[in-house]
Enzyme design. Sequence first.
Site, mmCIF file in Angstrom:
data_model
loop_
_atom_site.group_PDB
_atom_site.id
_atom_site.type_symbol
_atom_site.label_atom_id
_atom_site.label_comp_id
_atom_site.label_asym_id
_atom_site.label_seq_id
_atom_site.Cartn_x
_atom_site.Cartn_y
_atom_site.Cartn_z
ATOM 1 N N GLY A 1 0.743 -1.390 -0.102
ATOM 2 C CA GLY A 1 -0.081 0.097 0.046
ATOM 3 C C GLY A 1 0.788 1.316 0.110
ATOM 4 N N ASN B 1 1.589 2.984 -2.487
ATOM 5 C CA ASN B 1 1.070 4.125 -3.497
ATOM 6 C C ASN B 1 -0.275 4.465 -2.940
ATOM 7 O OD1 ASN B 1 2.433 4.089 -6.356
ATOM 8 N ND2 ASN B 1 2.477 1.838 -5.690
ATOM 9 N N ARG C 1 -14.925 -18.256 -9.064
ATOM 10 C CA ARG C 1 -14.217 -16.691 -9.561
ATOM 11 C C ARG C 1 -15.546 -15.714 -9.966
ATOM 12 N NH1 ARG C 1 -9.348 -14.527 -8.777
ATOM 13 N NH2 ARG C 1 -9.222 -12.743 -10.112
ATOM 14 N N ASN D 1 -4.777 2.598 -13.401
ATOM 15 C CA ASN D 1 -3.898 1.637 -12.973
ATOM 16 C C ASN D 1 -2.269 1.888 -12.730
ATOM 17 O OD1 ASN D 1 -2.949 -1.264 -11.850
ATOM 18 N ND2 ASN D 1 -2.235 -1.247 -14.101
ATOM 19 N N HIS E 1 1.351 0.883 -13.105
ATOM 20 C CA HIS E 1 2.188 -0.513 -13.627
ATOM 21 C C HIS E 1 3.785 0.100 -13.424
ATOM 22 C CE1 HIS E 1 2.959 -4.196 -15.237
ATOM 23 N NE2 HIS E 1 3.936 -3.619 -16.043
ATOM 24 N N GLU F 1 -10.601 -3.723 -21.408
ATOM 25 C CA GLU F 1 -10.572 -5.004 -21.410
ATOM 26 C C GLU F 1 -9.426 -5.898 -21.401
ATOM 27 O OE1 GLU F 1 -12.087 -3.116 -23.787
ATOM 28 O OE2 GLU F 1 -13.966 -2.787 -22.560
HETATM 29 C C1 GAR Z 1 3.568 -1.272 -7.210
HETATM 30 O O1 GAR Z 1 5.013 -1.306 -7.468
HETATM 31 C C2 GAR Z 1 2.604 -1.293 -8.290
HETATM 32 O O2 GAR Z 1 3.146 -0.631 -9.409
HETATM 33 C C3 GAR Z 1 2.740 -2.650 -8.699
HETATM 34 O O3 GAR Z 1 2.652 -3.378 -7.599
HETATM 35 C C4 GAR Z 1 3.404 -2.531 -6.456
HETATM 36 C C5 GAR Z 1 2.410 -2.348 -5.204
HETATM 37 O O4 GAR Z 1 3.103 -1.702 -4.290
HETATM 38 N N1 GAR Z 1 1.694 -3.194 -9.564
HETATM 39 C C6 GAR Z 1 1.553 -3.984 -10.430
HETATM 40 O O5 GAR Z 1 2.470 -4.567 -10.750
HETATM 41 C C7 GAR Z 1 0.295 -4.014 -11.178
HETATM 42 N N2 GAR Z 1 0.497 -4.898 -12.424
HETATM 43 P P1 GAR Z 1 2.193 -0.915 -3.089
HETATM 44 O O6 GAR Z 1 1.333 -1.862 -2.570
HETATM 45 O O7 GAR Z 1 3.231 -0.693 -2.089
HETATM 46 O O8 GAR Z 1 1.618 0.126 -3.624
#
Ligand code: GAR
Length: 218
Positions: free
Chosen positions: A12, A14, A66, A108, A110, A148
């Site tokens: 968490g 971010n 699911r 999102n 990434h 999608e």
């Molecule tokens: C972050 O690096 C984010 O960019 C990545 O997961 C991590 C979560 O960290 N997301 C992905 O890879 C999505 N495809 P956080 O929980 O500390 O924010």
Amino acid sequence: MLRAAVCVSGGGTNLQALIDAIEQGNVTNTQIVGVLSNNAGARALERAREHGIPSAAVCPRDYQSREAFEKAMLEKLCQMAPDLIVLAGFLVKIPEEMVCRFPNRIINIHPSLIPSFCGTGYYGIRVHEKVLERGVKITGATVHFVNEGMDEGPIISQKAVAVEDDDTPETLQRRVMEQAEWILLPQAVDDIANGRIRVVHGRVCRERSGQDIKETER
Ligand code: GAR
């Protein structure tokens, strides 16, 4: 006031960057109305609680299928009545029904420069492992709208980060977070909350401000 629901799976950081930016006034016109996780033990849920933000966990193992899990997740999100859904380290494939319910209203973050190192199997630390394996010298992060496809929606913003010779996946992950993710994600939310961007023919365009228009026409 933009009602943002944030989806998380793990640490968490971010989410924390977004909370801090709102509290410090760097993101305006935005309220986090809820935090949802697929993992009841996520540190991210504690962060939400520490800041008095309603939080909930919807875990796949508690559902028989699911479909049932996805339905419960969507119901929980709809209860939050969000204007925007922010995937901040949410490692769940977003069901098509959710994309249809929230067109260009899900974003999102990434941890790579899309279209490199993205798609199925590229998430979290794995992205940085693949970056080091391939030996690229520049990586970074991307914020995009969710469609999608997997990591295929319109790109909002990107920031490059240097790969160092002695990087491990962990040191690289940390640098990408510090230099790119924690800056880009709050900025994107602020841009959306203040009507600075829109999607035109599948691409993100920045609205020209009154000042910009005057300067170009001068
Ligand atoms: C972050 O690096 C984010 O960019 C990545 O997961 C991590 C979560 O960290 N997301 C992905 O890879 C999505 N495809 P956080 O929980 O500390 O924010």
